[in-house]
Write a protein that holds these residues in place. Structure first.
Motif, mmCIF file in Angstrom:
data_model
loop_
_atom_site.group_PDB
_atom_site.id
_atom_site.type_symbol
_atom_site.label_atom_id
_atom_site.label_comp_id
_atom_site.label_asym_id
_atom_site.label_seq_id
_atom_site.Cartn_x
_atom_site.Cartn_y
_atom_site.Cartn_z
ATOM 1 N N GLU A 75 66.518 57.278 57.476
ATOM 2 C CA GLU A 75 66.092 57.684 58.825
ATOM 3 C C GLU A 75 65.508 56.632 58.711
ATOM 4 O O GLU A 75 64.844 56.621 60.355
ATOM 5 C CB GLU A 75 65.352 59.441 57.762
ATOM 6 N N LYS A 78 67.478 54.989 60.931
ATOM 7 C CA LYS A 78 67.476 55.304 62.757
ATOM 8 C C LYS A 78 66.273 55.032 63.173
ATOM 9 O O LYS A 78 66.564 55.352 64.776
ATOM 10 C CB LYS A 78 68.303 56.969 62.070
ATOM 11 N N PRO A 81 65.744 51.280 65.664
ATOM 12 C CA PRO A 81 66.746 50.563 64.922
ATOM 13 C C PRO A 81 66.381 48.996 65.627
ATOM 14 O O PRO A 81 66.848 48.221 64.849
ATOM 15 C CB PRO A 81 67.791 50.682 65.724
#
Length: 91
Positions: A75, A78, A81
């Motif tokens: 997570e 994500k 990035p």
């Protein structure tokens, strides 16, 4: 926060008690971050991200990529990035 480096991990202890830890497994030219732990008393302070950043820093020195296995790290990669794209390896 400063962390101790151990065998495939970075961690912090206080009064002999583990209060924060990240572990990783070497996989050739990469490592898999497979576990993060932060004591409930420290949660919400960015400690887990600091632990991941410490692994990332070390792997950059070793010219290795990182595979996110731990759900928190998946997570985090994500969510940020731009911060981590240079170090991510495909699983």
């Amino acid at each position: 926060m400063e962390f101790e480096q151990g065998n495939n991990r970075f961690y912090k202890e206080k009064d002999g008690k583990l209060i924060a830890e990240v572990t990783y497994v070497p996989q050739g030219d990469s490592v898999a971050i497979d576990h993060t732990f932060v004591d409930p008393s420290l949660r919400g302070q960015g400690i887990a991200e600091q632990l991941v950043d410490r692994v990332v820093e070390e792997m950059q020195k070793e010219q290795k990529k990182v595979v996110a296995v731990c759900p928190y790290v998946v997570e985090l990669f994500k969510r940020k990035p731009d911060k981590y794209q240079h170090i991510i390896a495909n699983p």
